[in-house]
Design a protein around this motif. Structure first.
Motif, short mmCIF file in Angstrom:
data_model
loop_
_atom_site.label_atom_id
_atom_site.label_comp_id
_atom_site.label_asym_id
_atom_site.label_seq_id
_atom_site.Cartn_x
_atom_site.Cartn_y
_atom_site.Cartn_z
N GLU A 44 -5.41 -3.42 10.41
CA GLU A 44 -5.85 -4.77 10.06
C GLU A 44 -5.42 -5.14 8.65
O GLU A 44 -4.95 -6.26 8.40
N GLU A 45 -5.60 -4.22 7.70
CA GLU A 45 -5.21 -4.49 6.31
C GLU A 45 -3.71 -4.72 6.21
O GLU A 45 -3.25 -5.64 5.53
N PHE A 46 -2.93 -3.87 6.91
CA PHE A 46 -1.48 -4.02 6.87
C PHE A 46 -1.06 -5.35 7.49
O PHE A 46 -0.23 -6.09 6.92
N LYS A 63 -5.34 1.71 8.10
CA LYS A 63 -5.96 0.58 8.79
C LYS A 63 -4.92 -0.49 9.12
O LYS A 63 -4.31 -1.06 8.23
N TYR A 111 0.03 -13.44 12.68
CA TYR A 111 -0.81 -12.25 12.83
C TYR A 111 -0.92 -11.84 14.30
O TYR A 111 -0.75 -10.66 14.65
N GLY A 114 0.81 -1.22 0.00
CA GLY A 114 0.00 0.00 0.00
C GLY A 114 0.84 1.26 0.00
O GLY A 114 2.03 1.25 0.35
N ASN A 116 -2.71 -8.09 7.79
CA ASN A 116 -3.08 -9.22 6.92
C ASN A 116 -2.02 -9.45 5.86
O ASN A 116 -1.58 -10.59 5.63
N ILE A 117 -1.62 -8.37 5.19
CA ILE A 117 -0.64 -8.50 4.11
C ILE A 117 0.72 -8.92 4.65
O ILE A 117 1.38 -9.82 4.11
#
Length: 277
Positions: free
Chosen positions: A48-50, A46, A116, A23, A52-53
């Motif tokens: 959470e998005e980071f 966010k 995670y 991102g 996850n990746i």
């Protein structure tokens, strides 16, 4: 901020790193400290998005550089009853299973979740240390993959031995007939070179010697052809049936004696076969 430390080189990690889009809100810096290469992620937006990746990224590093090494060591150190070449083949099957997206999905999810959970509360991960001391699901997936791979290897080994036995019977027999046409469809039929159907009663003595338990049509066909011992074997099979295991077995057993009908419009078994010219 999140720092990821690995023992691998920058070029190795970059091969995996370049697959991921972290991102526009993520800045990445690199640093070398002693024998480890560090990637330092500064991120906004966010979490959470980071996470996850980055968890996918770290999981792939674990699969590529740590689980593979553990699998290799475990197979060679723990399984003394296999030869070196057999162990190499088992390891190769294990790597194939490890990379198969459709296999061990739940076990791989466990690793992802552990990664995670760890990075979501820690700003530093030393990956080799995490794998050695914190990754609870490590042994589960490794043991399952090795077990599956040994089972697959054993099945392949049994198949090879089966083919070798059949080849032995072929080799010790003198050919009794010039040519057999093998028609493979919903049912199997054998024709001689004059396109005369070889009566199944011809095989009754073979079938009577076989146990009713486990006997199938493939076994009968193979036994029949071996008994007849043809000089040449022409297989007539359509697209729908060409991937049947029996086709592969006949090719493996009879090798250079096998021919495939090419372009014969009679392979659908609706009318008699062409006679040999």
């Amino acid at each position: 901020m999140l720092s990821i430390g690995v023992k691998e080189t920058k070029s190795q990690i970059n091969d995996i790193f370049n697959k991921y889009d972290f991102g526009n809100n993520v800045e990445v810096k690199e640093e070398k400290i002693n024998d480890r290469f560090f990637l330092i992620f500064y991120f906004e937006g966010k979490e959470e998005e980071f996470y996850n990746i980055i968890s996918l990224f770290i999981s792939e590093i674990i699969f590529e550089y740590y689980l593979k090494e553990i699998i290799l060591k475990d197979v060679f150190m723990k399984y003394k009853n296999f030869s070196r070449d057999e162990k190499v083949e088992i390891v190769q099957l294990a790597y194939k299973n490890l990379y198969n997206e459709n296999e061990f999905v739940k076990e791989k999810e466990l690793i992802f979740n552990e990664v995670y959970d760890y990075i979501s509360i820690n700003d530093l991960m030393i990956v080799d240390g995490f794998v050695s001391f914190r990754l609870k699901s490590r042994d589960k997936i490794i043991n399952e993959i090795i077990k599956r791979s040994i089972d697959e290897f054993s099945a392949v080994k049994e198949y090879r031995e089966f083919i070798n036995i059949l080849q032995y019977f072929i080799d010790i027999q003198e050919p009794k007939i010039d040519l057999i046409n093998v028609v493979i469809d919903d049912e199997y039929k054998l024709y001689d070179k004059e396109n005369n159907l070889i009566d199944n009663d011809f095989f009754s003595d073979i079938i009577s010697e076989l146990s009713d338990d486990g006997i199938n049509e493939d076994d009968i066909l193979i036994s029949s052809i071996i008994t007849i011992a043809p000089q040449r074997l022409i297989i007539h099979v359509n697209e729908e049936n060409k991937d049947k295991e029996i086709v592969d077995i006949l090719q493996s057993v009879f090798i250079d004696k096998v021919e495939f009908c090419k372009g014969c419009n009679l392979c659908n078994i609706k009318v008699p076969l062409n006679k040999e010219k």
